[in-house]
Design a protein around this motif. Structure first.
Motif, PDB file in Angstrom:
ATOM      1  N   PHE A 181       6.520  -1.036   2.689  1.00 16.98           N
ATOM      2  CA  PHE A 181       5.421  -0.090   2.533  1.00 16.98           C
ATOM      3  C   PHE A 181       5.455   0.576   1.162  1.00 16.98           C
ATOM      4  O   PHE A 181       4.439   0.658   0.463  1.00 16.98           O
ATOM      5  CB  PHE A 181       5.500   0.976   3.632  1.00 16.98           C
ATOM      6  CG  PHE A 181       4.519   2.099   3.462  1.00 16.98           C
ATOM      7  CD1 PHE A 181       3.153   1.873   3.614  1.00 16.98           C
ATOM      8  CD2 PHE A 181       4.953   3.371   3.135  1.00 16.98           C
ATOM      9  CE1 PHE A 181       2.242   2.906   3.452  1.00 16.98           C
ATOM     10  CE2 PHE A 181       4.055   4.404   2.972  1.00 16.98           C
ATOM     11  CZ  PHE A 181       2.697   4.175   3.135  1.00 16.98           C
TER      12      PHE A 181
ATOM     13  N   ILE B 245       5.933   0.903  11.112  1.00 13.68           N
ATOM     14  CA  ILE B 245       7.236   0.991  10.452  1.00 13.68           C
ATOM     15  C   ILE B 245       8.323   1.258  11.490  1.00 13.68           C
ATOM     16  O   ILE B 245       8.296   2.280  12.177  1.00 13.68           O
ATOM     17  CB  ILE B 245       7.230   2.091   9.380  1.00 13.68           C
ATOM     18  CG1 ILE B 245       6.307   1.679   8.222  1.00 13.68           C
ATOM     19  CG2 ILE B 245       8.634   2.379   8.880  1.00 13.68           C
ATOM     20  CD1 ILE B 245       6.167   2.708   7.141  1.00 13.68           C
TER      21      ILE B 245
ATOM     22  N   LEU C 144       0.603   1.644  10.152  1.00 11.74           N
ATOM     23  CA  LEU C 144       1.827   1.471   9.359  1.00 11.74           C
ATOM     24  C   LEU C 144       2.798   0.489  10.012  1.00 11.74           C
ATOM     25  O   LEU C 144       3.342  -0.371   9.348  1.00 11.74           O
ATOM     26  CB  LEU C 144       2.527   2.825   9.151  1.00 11.74           C
ATOM     27  CG  LEU C 144       1.819   3.833   8.256  1.00 11.74           C
ATOM     28  CD1 LEU C 144       2.671   5.095   8.104  1.00 11.74           C
ATOM     29  CD2 LEU C 144       1.525   3.249   6.886  1.00 11.74           C
TER      30      LEU C 144
END
Length: 203
Positions: free
Chosen positions: A148, A139, A137
């Protein structure tokens, strides 16, 4: 004294390291003489200790970084440990959180983690049929979260956690251990933090 389970996990890592192709949970179970569920549990525990084992549609693979770590000699390992002690202030802390929520709450869950000082490295699930699956991810900011969410919505896709009724794991990094306490409380207060099952407990 090394336990039977630890010996088995070390053998599992070596099988993945020496494999020229992905190995399925069934294949690993057969080679190690245990059930497929035991393999899934072992892989989850190995990932908790830092092994980069990735689940693919063809089976499990060991990422290059973990292969290289397995090939270190004792002298190299000691040298790396000494170097790590000198740069602990630069190394991020890591912890895996088990969470549960509806797809509509994905943005709020990620914002909760980021606001509490965490950075979301990946998302993973433990699926009865497909085993342990993981996706990166990376993030760290609100912008990352929006990217996302937009990728999910524009692709008309569903989060990985929908395959396990909303239960999933996040590997999170932070600047210190205190941040993890803050993240855990924030997730718990919103009802996102999920309890670990007996086989998921660290040993």
């Amino acid at each position: 004294m090394t336990s039977k389970a630890q010996t088995r996990r070390e053998a599992l890592l070596l099988l993945l390291k020496n494999a020229g192709e992905p190995l399925t949970g069934g294949n690993l179970a057969q080679q190690l003489g245990v059930s497929r569920q035991i393999i899934v549990q072992d892989i989850a525990l190995l990932r908790e200790t830092g092994a980069s084992i990735v689940g693919t549609s063809q089976g499990y693979v060991l990422e290059k970084s973990s292969r290289e770590n397995l090939e270190l000699t004792e002298e190299e390992d000691k040298a790396n440990s000494d170097a790590a002690e000198c740069s602990d202030d630069k190394k991020p802390f890591e912890r895996t959180f088990k969470v549960h929520h509806d797809p509509a709450q994905t943005r709020d869950e990620l914002e909760t983690i980021i606001s509490a000082g965490g950075r979301v490295v990946n998302v993973s699930i433990s699926h009865r049929a497909y085993g342990f699956l993981s996706a990166p991810l990376a993030i760290e900011t609100e912008e990352d979260i929006s990217r996302f969410i937009n990728d999910i919505e524009s692709g008309k896709s569903a989060p990985l956690s929908t395959a396990t009724s909303g239960y999933h794991y996040h590997l999170i990094t932070a600047d210190d251990e205190e941040a993890f306490e803050t993240i855990g409380r924030a997730l718990a207060n919103k009802g996102y933090l999920a309890p670990l099952l007996p086989h998921e407990m660290p040993k």
